[in-house]
Design an enzyme around this catalytic site. Structure first.
Site, PDB file in Angstrom:
ATOM      1  N   LYS A  54       0.843  -1.208   0.000  1.00 45.59           N
ATOM      2  CA  LYS A  54       0.000   0.000   0.000  1.00 45.59           C
ATOM      3  C   LYS A  54       0.875   1.254   0.000  1.00 45.59           C
ATOM      4  O   LYS A  54       0.614   2.212  -0.723  1.00 45.59           O
ATOM      5  CB  LYS A  54      -0.920  -0.001   1.232  1.00 45.59           C
ATOM      6  CG  LYS A  54      -2.057  -1.008   1.102  1.00 45.59           C
ATOM      7  CD  LYS A  54      -2.803  -1.215   2.395  1.00 45.59           C
ATOM      8  CE  LYS A  54      -3.772  -2.382   2.251  1.00 45.59           C
ATOM      9  NZ  LYS A  54      -4.265  -2.910   3.523  1.00 45.59           N
ATOM     10  N   GLN A  98      -4.247  -1.612   9.817  1.00 39.95           N
ATOM     11  CA  GLN A  98      -4.224  -2.938   9.192  1.00 39.95           C
ATOM     12  C   GLN A  98      -4.842  -3.981  10.127  1.00 39.95           C
ATOM     13  O   GLN A  98      -4.484  -4.083  11.293  1.00 39.95           O
ATOM     14  CB  GLN A  98      -2.770  -3.318   8.858  1.00 39.95           C
ATOM     15  CG  GLN A  98      -2.615  -4.614   8.081  1.00 39.95           C
ATOM     16  CD  GLN A  98      -3.176  -4.541   6.665  1.00 39.95           C
ATOM     17  OE1 GLN A  98      -3.151  -3.493   6.020  1.00 39.95           O
ATOM     18  NE2 GLN A  98      -3.699  -5.659   6.168  1.00 39.95           N
ATOM     19  N   ASP A 121     -10.871   3.292   4.403  1.00 41.10           N
ATOM     20  CA  ASP A 121     -11.320   1.897   4.315  1.00 41.10           C
ATOM     21  C   ASP A 121     -12.850   1.813   4.273  1.00 41.10           C
ATOM     22  O   ASP A 121     -13.408   0.769   3.967  1.00 41.10           O
ATOM     23  CB  ASP A 121     -10.835   1.130   5.564  1.00 41.10           C
ATOM     24  CG  ASP A 121      -9.798   0.079   5.219  1.00 41.10           C
ATOM     25  OD1 ASP A 121      -9.567  -0.139   4.008  1.00 41.10           O
ATOM     26  OD2 ASP A 121      -9.224  -0.521   6.147  1.00 41.10           O
TER      27      ASP A 121
END
Ligand SMILES: NC(=O)c1ccc[n+]([C@@H]2O[C@H](COP(=O)([O-])OP(=O)(O)OC[C@H]3O[C@@H](n4cnc5c(N)ncnc54)[C@H](OP(=O)(O)O)[C@@H]3O)[C@@H](O)[C@H]2O)c1
Length: 294
Positions: A54, A98, A121
């Protein structure tokens, strides 16, 4: 029928090029750089690989990509403080923690602590609510990737019967929310299936577009696919494979060879939905940066 194989890598690379162009224009116009910070807690090697990917992908499109690495012993208070610091940092437009977190940390609590305007997200309850009330701010990246694949492939979603197997907050439910919308690549009739579904094959065989996100390799057989359907396989499960240097390979949910004989188009694993996820995450970071100057 032999299905057309959908090249998710090519679509993702097109999306990333578009984002890179927009980032360059944005920087020129506004004099600052969109940025994402990923927080990782603990030493899980697979998670570290995802996070590095990422960071690198953000930098490749001209964004700031940063990683905050915390030890597995990080306390709830320390992690909440890290999130709070990032919430207050104007140079950070996207925050991603994460998952999975170590057991002593409550993932829902941490997601709720992220400023919803930086929750790229799309998992904060405020963003979930906005998606389902037709005012999407950030849709989760993987379902967005699925929708973009359908649009790029010219699949008629409007009026189609889409059957989604899997009801997770990350994939199944937000994908249903997106496809129930009224815009491009939406306006579908959506059925969501799960382990409580009585006759899964009867449901999947009614699908014009079948999306599987169970994480169970082989859970969708050729017999479960309606002839001519479009099959999107979100599943990515590590399966032991001694013939590979890594010792594993990635398997989708769909028995590809069987389904490809029945479907009109199908995504492979790897190389289908997977590459789209990071591309759509970057799309959300750009949206977030744009919202600060709107
Ligand atoms: N390509 C990517 O970038 C990407 C991103 C995210 C996820 N994924 C992959 O997508 C898969 C799903 O991820 P997830 O986070 O959504 O997983 P998850 O939270 O485990 O959810 C799986 C869903 O599938 C349902 N399910 C499992 N077995 C089933 C069966 N035999 N029949 C019907 N429904 C069944 C479960 O039903 P219940 O709710 O009843 O248990 C659940 O709703 C995983 O392989 C994951 O690695 C890939």
């Amino acid at each position: 029928m032999t299905a057309r194989i959908i090249d998710g890598k090519a679509i993702a690379s097109k999306v990333r090029e578009e984002i890179a162009t927009e980032v360059a224009e944005f920087k020129q116009k506004h004099g600052f750089t969109p940025g994402i910070t990923v927080v990782i807690v603990g030493d899980d090697p697979a998670s570290h690989v995802y996070v590095r990917n990422k960071e690198r992908a953000a930098q490749q499109v001209g964004m700031n990509g940063a990683v905050v690495k915390l030890s597995a012993e990080t306390t709830r208070e320390q992690l909440l403080q890290t999130v709070s610091d990032l919430n207050g940092d104007a140079s950070v437009h996207g925050i991603l923690v994460q998952i999975p977190l170590p057991d002593h940390l409550d993932e829902d609590e941490i997601v709720r602590a992220i400023d919803p305007r930086k929750d790229v997200d799309g998992l904060h309850p405020e963003n979930v609510g906005l998606l389902f009330s037709g005012q999407t701010r950030f849709a989760p990246a993987t379902p967005q990737g699925v929708q973009r694949i359908l649009v790029e492939e010219g699949v008629e979603v409007r009026g189609a019967h889409v059957v989604i197997v899997g009801r997770s907050n990350l994939v199944g439910k937000p994908l249903a929310g997106l496809l129930l919308g009224r815009g491009e690549g939406a306006n579908a009739t959506v059925t969501i299936c799960h382990t409580g579904t009585k006759d899964l094959a009867a449901e999947t065989r009614r699908a014009d577009v079948l999306v599987s996100a169970t994480g169970i390799p082989g859970s969708i057989t050729g017999e479960m696919v309606k002839p001519g359907a479009v099959v999107i396989d979100v599943g990515t499960t590590r399966v032991e494979d001694a013939s590979r240097k890594s010792g594993y390979r990635l398997a989708g949910d769909v028995l590809f060879d069987e389904a490809a004989k029945v479907a009109s188009a199908i995504t492979p694993v790897p190389g289908g939905v997977g590459p789209m996820t990071i591309a759509m995450l970057l799309h959300n970071v750009l949206l977030s940066a744009k919202s600060t100057v709107a």
